[in-house]
Design an enzyme around this catalytic site. Structure first.
Site, PDB file in Angstrom:
ATOM      1  N   ASP A  20       0.877  -1.176   0.000  1.00  0.00           N
ATOM      2  CA  ASP A  20       0.000   0.000   0.000  1.00  0.00           C
ATOM      3  C   ASP A  20       0.914   1.226   0.000  1.00  0.00           C
ATOM      4  OD1 ASP A  20      -2.408   1.583   0.326  1.00  0.00           O
ATOM      5  OD2 ASP A  20      -1.876   1.837   2.429  1.00  0.00           O
ATOM      6  N   SER A  21       0.317   2.389  -0.233  1.00  0.00           N
ATOM      7  CA  SER A  21       1.100   3.614  -0.163  1.00  0.00           C
ATOM      8  C   SER A  21       1.576   3.889   1.268  1.00  0.00           C
ATOM      9  CB  SER A  21       0.255   4.798  -0.641  1.00  0.00           C
ATOM     10  OG  SER A  21      -0.921   4.886   0.142  1.00  0.00           O
ATOM     11  N   CYS A  83      -4.126  -1.259  -2.063  1.00  0.00           N
ATOM     12  CA  CYS A  83      -4.288   0.186  -2.188  1.00  0.00           C
ATOM     13  C   CYS A  83      -5.244   0.399  -3.355  1.00  0.00           C
ATOM     14  CB  CYS A  83      -2.931   0.820  -2.482  1.00  0.00           C
ATOM     15  SG  CYS A  83      -3.000   2.566  -2.914  1.00  0.00           S
ATOM     16  N   GLU A 163      -3.038   8.359   8.643  1.00  0.00           N
ATOM     17  CA  GLU A 163      -1.595   8.071   8.770  1.00  0.00           C
ATOM     18  C   GLU A 163      -1.019   8.674  10.054  1.00  0.00           C
ATOM     19  OE1 GLU A 163       1.008   6.491   6.778  1.00  0.00           O
ATOM     20  OE2 GLU A 163      -0.641   5.469   5.758  1.00  0.00           O
ATOM     21  N   CYS A 204     -11.035   3.434  -0.049  1.00  0.00           N
ATOM     22  CA  CYS A 204      -9.629   3.718   0.267  1.00  0.00           C
ATOM     23  C   CYS A 204      -9.316   2.913   1.516  1.00  0.00           C
ATOM     24  CB  CYS A 204      -9.425   5.207   0.532  1.00  0.00           C
ATOM     25  SG  CYS A 204      -7.770   5.592   1.143  1.00  0.00           S
ATOM     26  N   HIS A 206      -7.408   3.345   3.844  1.00  0.00           N
ATOM     27  CA  HIS A 206      -7.197   4.112   5.074  1.00  0.00           C
ATOM     28  C   HIS A 206      -8.514   4.403   5.814  1.00  0.00           C
ATOM     29  CE1 HIS A 206      -3.235   4.833   3.353  1.00  0.00           C
ATOM     30  NE2 HIS A 206      -2.861   5.310   4.520  1.00  0.00           N
TER      31      HIS A 206
HETATM   32  N1  DGL Z   1      -4.635   3.711   0.823  1.00  0.00           N
HETATM   33  C1  DGL Z   1      -4.696   4.145  -0.506  1.00  0.00           C
HETATM   34  C2  DGL Z   1      -5.999   3.774  -1.181  1.00  0.00           C
HETATM   35  O1  DGL Z   1      -6.586   2.828  -0.817  1.00  0.00           O
HETATM   36  C3  DGL Z   1      -4.327   5.520  -0.859  1.00  0.00           C
HETATM   37  C4  DGL Z   1      -4.000   6.549   0.114  1.00  0.00           C
HETATM   38  C5  DGL Z   1      -3.072   7.542  -0.553  1.00  0.00           C
HETATM   39  O2  DGL Z   1      -1.885   7.214  -0.619  1.00  0.00           O
HETATM   40  O3  DGL Z   1      -3.531   8.579  -1.019  1.00  0.00           O
HETATM   41  O4  DGL Z   1      -6.454   4.379  -2.093  1.00  0.00           O
END
Ligand code: DGL
Length: 286
Positions: A20-21, A83, A163, A204, A206
């Site tokens: 993931d990012s 991600c 984050e 997302c 997150h």
């Molecule tokens: N967690 C990532 C997603 O599911 C992206 C968050 C990001 O890096 O902007 O899209």
């Protein structure tokens, strides 16, 4: 054959790579680990370059290729792109690059979970700017149900809050205000009418961190879904079919966590996403 393609078949004893990012994909990792308890995992969070969601698709593809290459170099037998932003922009390219390695994304499983749940009132997709603008969820949802009404909303600030671990006891009025801001219009207007979408898709990885707050904001008649469980079910079902699942627990079952920056913070905040403390976090340079 590209220089990245595997010159060997994946081995069932090898670990599964997840990336993931940042830390958001840990929500997916947690579901994967529950669905496949015999497996060992290597998780890579590209924390140095987060957020992906505000970058161009070309940049996201480049980053996703580098992260995947690192996991493949470490001998993974399958790759999970945990991600949504990277799944939306890079999944097809990664599958081609690393063939015959099985490569899985989270957009299709997320769309499946939402389409299963949705009624005629439609689905509200909450995701990063890149995911919403690229239309991957809209396409995936319409493929499952062509008559669905789909609303999309980019909530880029939520990634930063997540984050930072600004959740639960750390949640401040700023977190609450930012969540309300992301849902403005939906909460103010649509909830007060009877035809608002009754399904909200957290597009997302997150965002599940804020599930409780989001559920409280959208109201009890709205179902909030994410892609973690359906992704885990898809991956375990497919790896079983490919005879790539271990029969017995891995002797080294400790998950390896890699971060491209901020190892200490990753260790600390990552626990909120994973649902347990993270040990074994190392720095990696892509
Ligand atoms: N967690 C990532 C997603 O599911 C992206 C968050 C990001 O890096 O902007 O899209």
């Amino acid at each position: 054959m590209s220089d990245q393609q595997l010159d060997r078949q994946p081995d069932r004893q090898s670990p599964i790579g997840v990336f993931d990012s940042g830390m958001g994909g840990l929500t997916v990792l947690s579901a994967l680990a529950k669905a496949m308890p015999n497996e060992q995992f290597i998780y890579l969070g590209d924390s140095a370059r987060l957020p992906y969601g505000t970058k161009s698709p070309e940049t996201v593809v480049r980053y996703a290729r580098q992260a995947s290459k690192e996991l493949v170099r470490r001998g993974v037998k399958a790759l999970v792109v945990a991600c949504n932003t990277a799944s939306a922009s890079a999944l097809k390219i990664l599958a081609e690059d690393f063939s015959p390695l099985p490569v899985y994304g989270v957009v299709d499983p997320g769309a499946r979970a939402a389409a299963k749940q949705a009624d005629a009132s439609g689905v509200l997709v909450l995701a990063t700017e890149s995911t919403i603008l690229g239309g991957a969820y809209q396409r995936a949802l319409l493929k499952k149900n062509p008559s669905l009404t789909i609303y999309g909303r980019a909530c880029p600030l939520w990634v930063t809050l997540a984050e930072q671990g600004w959740v639960n006891e750390q949640a401040t009025s700023l977190t609450q205000h930012t969540l309300e801001h992301g849902l403005r219009g939906f909460v103010d207007d649509l909830v007060s009418t009877s035809n608002h979408p009754k399904t909200v898709l957290l597009g997302c990885t997150h965002f599940p961190l804020f599930r409780q707050q989001i559920e409280a904001l959208v109201g009890a008649d709205v179902q909030v879904v994410d892609s973690a469980q359906t992704t885990a079910a898809t991956v375990s079902h497919d790896l079983l079919k490919l005879e790539l699942l271990r029969d017995t627990p891995s002797s080294d079952d400790e998950t390896v966590f890699l971060a491209t920056d901020g190892v200490e913070r990753f260790r600390k905040v990552g626990g909120y996403f994973f649902g347990g403390p993270l040990s074994n976090v190392s720095l990696v340079d892509l």
